[in-house]
Design an enzyme around this catalytic site. Structure first.
Site, PDB file in Angstrom:
ATOM      1  N   THR A  54       0.828  -1.209   0.000  1.00 39.56           N
ATOM      2  CA  THR A  54       0.000   0.000   0.000  1.00 39.56           C
ATOM      3  C   THR A  54       0.863   1.260   0.000  1.00 39.56           C
ATOM      4  OG1 THR A  54      -1.761  -1.186   1.155  1.00 39.56           O
ATOM      5  CG2 THR A  54      -1.868   1.221   1.201  1.00 39.56           C
ATOM      6  N   CYS A  55       1.941   1.234   0.739  1.00 38.21           N
ATOM      7  CA  CYS A  55       2.844   2.389   0.820  1.00 38.21           C
ATOM      8  C   CYS A  55       3.461   2.699  -0.536  1.00 38.21           C
ATOM      9  CB  CYS A  55       3.946   2.129   1.840  1.00 38.21           C
ATOM     10  SG  CYS A  55       3.340   1.676   3.479  1.00 38.21           S
ATOM     11  N   THR A  56       3.817   1.666  -1.269  1.00 38.63           N
ATOM     12  CA  THR A  56       4.527   1.810  -2.539  1.00 38.63           C
ATOM     13  C   THR A  56       3.605   2.065  -3.721  1.00 38.63           C
ATOM     14  OG1 THR A  56       6.319   0.418  -1.738  1.00 38.63           O
ATOM     15  CG2 THR A  56       6.120   0.628  -4.128  1.00 38.63           C
TER      16      THR A  56
END
Length: 178
Positions: A54-56
């Site tokens: 999700t962060c990437t």
């Protein structure tokens, strides 16, 4: 954290220094929170980890895309913080092709712990990481706080992402000029 000062810590960063030469022309530089937050309005968002799904694929790219809008709405700078070391954060920024965001490595988690956002992600083998949140910090004081629901140490969540998205922060900035 609302209306409280950000913790006084020192981030261990790496900066390019061409005088070093070679394949790795970087040197260590201490970056105190006072230098990051003093006398300016900063959007800070924190996430569980570099190179994580999700962060990437969502959060960091969304902030990179919204960078100019956040700046136009009154942010002097936009920082992404993660409980990762400076080497990982540098490679992640390169991987993402970031041009605008500034990344803060909170390798030991001191800032995150003192913000009350350090959680255990042992169920994923990550160890201690940051819970996902965003904040608007005016001259070192948290003026807006956007924390994802369900903070926990057990992994009893689906890695929520929505409350801390850049459009939420952008709406707040537009409604609360500096």
């Amino acid at each position: 954290m609302l209306n409280r000062a950000v913790p006084d810590v020192v981030f261990k960063t790496r900066i390019r220094d061409e005088s070093i030469g070679g394949d790795n022309p970087f040197k260590w530089q201490d970056l105190p929170t006072s230098q990051v937050f003093k006398d300016r309005r900063v959007v800070l968002f924190s996430l569980p980890g570099a190179f994580t799904p999700t962060c990437t694929t969502e959060q960091c790219p969304a902030y990179e895309q919204a960078y100019e809008e956040l700046r136009s709405a009154g942010a002097d700078e936009v920082y992404c913080l993660s409980v990762n070391d400076a080497f990982v954060m540098y490679q992640w920024a390169k991987h993402l092709g970031l041009k605008n965001l500034k990344l803060l490595p909170d390798g030991s988690g001191d800032f995150t712990r003192r913000m009350g956002m350090l959680v255990k992600k042992d169920h994923l083998g990550f160890g201690q990481r940051s819970w996902r949140y965003a904040a608007v910090v005016d001259d070192g004081v948290v003026r807006a706080w956007f924390e994802e629901p369900g903070i926990n140490d057990e992994g009893a969540d689906d890695d929520p992402y929505g409350v801390s998205a850049p459009d939420t922060v952008l709406d707040w900035l537009r409604s609360n000029p500096a």
